[in-house]
Motif scaffolding. Structure first.
Motif, PDB file in Angstrom:
ATOM      1  N   VAL B 162       1.106  -1.020   0.245  1.00  0.00           N
ATOM      2  CA  VAL B 162       0.081  -0.136  -0.125  1.00  0.00           C
ATOM      3  C   VAL B 162       0.936   1.155   0.195  1.00  0.00           C
ATOM      4  O   VAL B 162       1.704   1.190   0.828  1.00  0.00           O
ATOM      5  CB  VAL B 162      -1.150  -0.247   1.577  1.00  0.00           C
ATOM      6  CG1 VAL B 162      -1.989   1.375   1.165  1.00  0.00           C
ATOM      7  CG2 VAL B 162      -2.006  -0.884   1.384  1.00  0.00           C
ATOM      8  N   LEU B 163       0.532   2.212  -1.020  1.00  0.00           N
ATOM      9  CA  LEU B 163       1.340   3.232  -0.466  1.00  0.00           C
ATOM     10  C   LEU B 163       1.079   4.091  -0.394  1.00  0.00           C
ATOM     11  O   LEU B 163       1.945   5.226   0.832  1.00  0.00           O
ATOM     12  CB  LEU B 163       1.090   3.727  -2.495  1.00  0.00           C
ATOM     13  CG  LEU B 163       2.362   2.900  -3.676  1.00  0.00           C
ATOM     14  CD1 LEU B 163       1.720   3.368  -4.870  1.00  0.00           C
ATOM     15  CD2 LEU B 163       3.446   2.464  -3.390  1.00  0.00           C
ATOM     16  N   PHE B 164      -0.117   4.399  -0.325  1.00  0.00           N
ATOM     17  CA  PHE B 164      -0.869   5.941   0.049  1.00  0.00           C
ATOM     18  C   PHE B 164      -2.171   4.885   0.675  1.00  0.00           C
ATOM     19  O   PHE B 164      -2.645   4.913   0.145  1.00  0.00           O
ATOM     20  CB  PHE B 164      -1.136   7.210  -0.763  1.00  0.00           C
ATOM     21  CG  PHE B 164       0.287   7.531  -1.275  1.00  0.00           C
ATOM     22  CD1 PHE B 164       1.386   8.839  -0.540  1.00  0.00           C
ATOM     23  CD2 PHE B 164       0.445   7.228  -2.504  1.00  0.00           C
ATOM     24  CE1 PHE B 164       2.314   8.702  -1.112  1.00  0.00           C
ATOM     25  CE2 PHE B 164       1.702   7.526  -3.198  1.00  0.00           C
ATOM     26  CZ  PHE B 164       3.042   8.652  -2.247  1.00  0.00           C
ATOM     27  N   ARG B 165      -2.729   5.577   2.014  1.00  0.00           N
ATOM     28  CA  ARG B 165      -4.397   5.909   2.004  1.00  0.00           C
ATOM     29  C   ARG B 165      -4.742   7.396   2.463  1.00  0.00           C
ATOM     30  O   ARG B 165      -3.756   8.414   3.057  1.00  0.00           O
ATOM     31  CB  ARG B 165      -3.878   5.459   3.396  1.00  0.00           C
ATOM     32  CG  ARG B 165      -4.148   4.104   3.940  1.00  0.00           C
ATOM     33  CD  ARG B 165      -4.343   2.670   5.050  1.00  0.00           C
ATOM     34  NE  ARG B 165      -4.345   1.560   5.007  1.00  0.00           N
ATOM     35  CZ  ARG B 165      -3.110   1.076   4.542  1.00  0.00           C
ATOM     36  NH1 ARG B 165      -1.795   0.904   5.076  1.00  0.00           N
ATOM     37  NH2 ARG B 165      -3.314  -1.080   4.861  1.00  0.00           N
ATOM     38  N   TYR B 166      -6.013   7.721   2.134  1.00  0.00           N
ATOM     39  CA  TYR B 166      -6.711   9.692   2.715  1.00  0.00           C
ATOM     40  C   TYR B 166      -6.624   8.825   3.947  1.00  0.00           C
ATOM     41  O   TYR B 166      -6.666   8.051   4.986  1.00  0.00           O
ATOM     42  CB  TYR B 166      -8.186   8.677   1.927  1.00  0.00           C
ATOM     43  CG  TYR B 166      -8.152   8.394   0.363  1.00  0.00           C
ATOM     44  CD1 TYR B 166      -7.674   9.378  -0.535  1.00  0.00           C
ATOM     45  CD2 TYR B 166      -8.475   8.063  -0.300  1.00  0.00           C
ATOM     46  CE1 TYR B 166      -7.515   9.510  -1.857  1.00  0.00           C
ATOM     47  CE2 TYR B 166      -8.756   7.563  -0.999  1.00  0.00           C
ATOM     48  CZ  TYR B 166      -7.697   8.518  -1.987  1.00  0.00           C
ATOM     49  OH  TYR B 166      -7.959   8.161  -3.428  1.00  0.00           O
ATOM     50  N   CYS B 167      -6.393   9.869   4.810  1.00  0.00           N
ATOM     51  CA  CYS B 167      -7.144  10.704   5.978  1.00  0.00           C
ATOM     52  C   CYS B 167      -7.052  11.638   5.970  1.00  0.00           C
ATOM     53  O   CYS B 167      -7.220  12.885   5.477  1.00  0.00           O
ATOM     54  CB  CYS B 167      -5.098  10.587   6.043  1.00  0.00           C
ATOM     55  SG  CYS B 167      -3.376  12.073   5.838  1.00  0.00           S
ATOM     56  N   ASP B 168      -7.118  12.327   7.504  1.00  0.00           N
ATOM     57  CA  ASP B 168      -7.632  13.654   7.470  1.00  0.00           C
ATOM     58  C   ASP B 168      -6.328  14.921   8.011  1.00  0.00           C
ATOM     59  O   ASP B 168      -4.925  14.099   7.421  1.00  0.00           O
ATOM     60  CB  ASP B 168      -8.570  13.530   9.122  1.00  0.00           C
ATOM     61  CG  ASP B 168      -7.775  13.889  10.284  1.00  0.00           C
ATOM     62  OD1 ASP B 168      -6.579  13.492  10.068  1.00  0.00           O
ATOM     63  OD2 ASP B 168      -7.695  12.721  11.158  1.00  0.00           O
ATOM     64  N   ALA B 169      -5.904  16.328   7.530  1.00  0.00           N
ATOM     65  CA  ALA B 169      -4.984  16.946   7.582  1.00  0.00           C
ATOM     66  C   ALA B 169      -4.015  16.084   8.841  1.00  0.00           C
ATOM     67  O   ALA B 169      -3.013  17.178   8.818  1.00  0.00           O
ATOM     68  CB  ALA B 169      -5.353  18.715   8.236  1.00  0.00           C
ATOM     69  N   GLU B 170      -4.559  16.175   9.458  1.00  0.00           N
ATOM     70  CA  GLU B 170      -3.840  15.669  10.903  1.00  0.00           C
ATOM     71  C   GLU B 170      -2.771  13.771  10.870  1.00  0.00           C
ATOM     72  O   GLU B 170      -2.014  13.324  11.317  1.00  0.00           O
ATOM     73  CB  GLU B 170      -4.537  15.712  12.791  1.00  0.00           C
ATOM     74  CG  GLU B 170      -4.480  16.464  12.806  1.00  0.00           C
ATOM     75  CD  GLU B 170      -5.125  17.413  12.780  1.00  0.00           C
ATOM     76  OE1 GLU B 170      -6.527  17.033  12.273  1.00  0.00           O
ATOM     77  OE2 GLU B 170      -5.289  18.890  11.901  1.00  0.00           O
ATOM     78  N   GLY B 171      -3.580  12.996   9.746  1.00  0.00           N
ATOM     79  CA  GLY B 171      -2.606  12.514   9.178  1.00  0.00           C
ATOM     80  C   GLY B 171      -3.237  10.812   9.738  1.00  0.00           C
ATOM     81  O   GLY B 171      -3.000  10.132   9.755  1.00  0.00           O
TER      82      GLY B 171
END
Lengths: 85, 229
Positions: B162-171
């Motif tokens: 997995v390269l990237f996951r969606y997250c909020d501004a804080e990660g």
């Protein structure tokens, strides 16, 4: 060689969310049909092909489904083949 | 080192990609028309965003049978670097060069806005140069809901793919920060060989100070460093 017509249905897998179907299901009460639920939307594809017999025709259609017409990760397919006069 | 960008009928992010690669020192970039049978010696091949073949049938489904894709597959097989962004990611999944598939967004809407993503691994050319925990990168897609079966998801995680996951501004990774309903909040994956990358967000739209966002720059830095050696 004979000419056949294939009718193919491609549907999203049962366990996958189908947002189109869900939206259409949600509209049913608005048209006074709240008893309708579980709408799922797929594709109906028809095509013609030349083959020496029905078995060969079915094998070719199956290959087209597996390689292009359906993505087996997200969809399932079924089809019928009829000889054209 | 040589970079190439594949152009299908309906590609629309190809020139952005060429411009960014050249600005980052990867040029002059080859423009590879989809009917060609030759990658012209490119070390890095990028499949850009857009609507190849009008997204007919399924996004990326018809493009995968373009002649150039046979060459891209052979390049990937040899260990060559391949990046697919948005429609490019869809094409790579349809071609079986990346695991999984991209379904209609859970909300059934086309989404075009900035999102936050967090790198899930450092062990790839694409993510190795990213220093930050959270990147702001735009998405623009109707079919970006990543899906893979349970066994495939386990393989992805066990293999650190997995390269990237969606997250909020804080990660923080959670349901509300997932724009399209992607499984396990996945925004991008790589293959087992770690040389084929696919992601829905558009780093090439966030790699120029004039556009007010350079968060995508580190991805190109990493890629170009890998092909420079």
């Amino acid at each position: 060689m004979k000419t056949y017509k294939a009718s193919i249905d491609v549907m999203p897998h049962d366990n996958l969310l189908d947002p189109q179907g869900k939206a259409v299901s949600g509209a049913m009460p608005n048209l006074g049909l709240p008893e309708i639920t579980g709408v799922r939307i797929g594709k109906h594809i028809t095509l013609r092909l030349e083959a020496k017999d029905r078995k060969t025709a079915e094998a070719k259609v199956d290959e087209a489904c597996r390689k292009l017409l359906a993505n087996l990760i997200m969809e399932k397919y079924s089809f019928s083949v009829e000889e054209q006069a | 080192m040589k970079c190439g960008v594949v152009i299908f009928p309906g590609s629309n992010c190809d020139e952005d990609m060429v411009q960014v690669l050249e600005a980052q020192g990867g040029g002059p970039v080859e423009r590879l028309w989809h009917k060609e049978h030759d990658l012209r010696g490119c070390d890095l091949v990028v499949l850009p965003g857009g609507f190849s073949y009008g997204d007919y049938l399924r996004s990326g489904a018809i493009a995968r049978f373009s002649p150039i894709l046979q060459e891209v597959a052979a390049h990937a097989e040899r260990g060559g670097l391949v990046l697919g962004v948005c429609n490019g990611f869809q094409v790579l999944c349809e071609a079986g060069l990346l695991p999984g598939a991209l379904l209609h967004n859970g909300g059934q809407r086309f989404i075009c806005r900035n999102v936050h993503i967090t790198p899930a691994t450092k062990r790839t050319a694409l993510t190795s140069a990213i220093a930050r925990k959270v990147l702001t990168i735009p998405i623009a897609h109707g079919e970006g809901r990543y899906h893979i079966d349970a066994a495939g998801l386990k393989r992805l995680k066990d293999g650190d793919q997995v390269l990237f996951r969606y997250c909020d501004a804080e990660g923080n990774v959670h349901e509300e920060a997932n724009p399209n309903g992607s499984m396990d909040h996945i925004a991008g994956v790589c293959n087992e060989g770690r040389n084929v990358f696919g992601m829905m967000p558009h780093p090439e739209r966030a790699a120029d100070a004039l556009l007010g966002n350079t968060d995508g720059m580190a991805l190109f830095t990493g890629l170009l460093k890998a092909v420079a050696v």
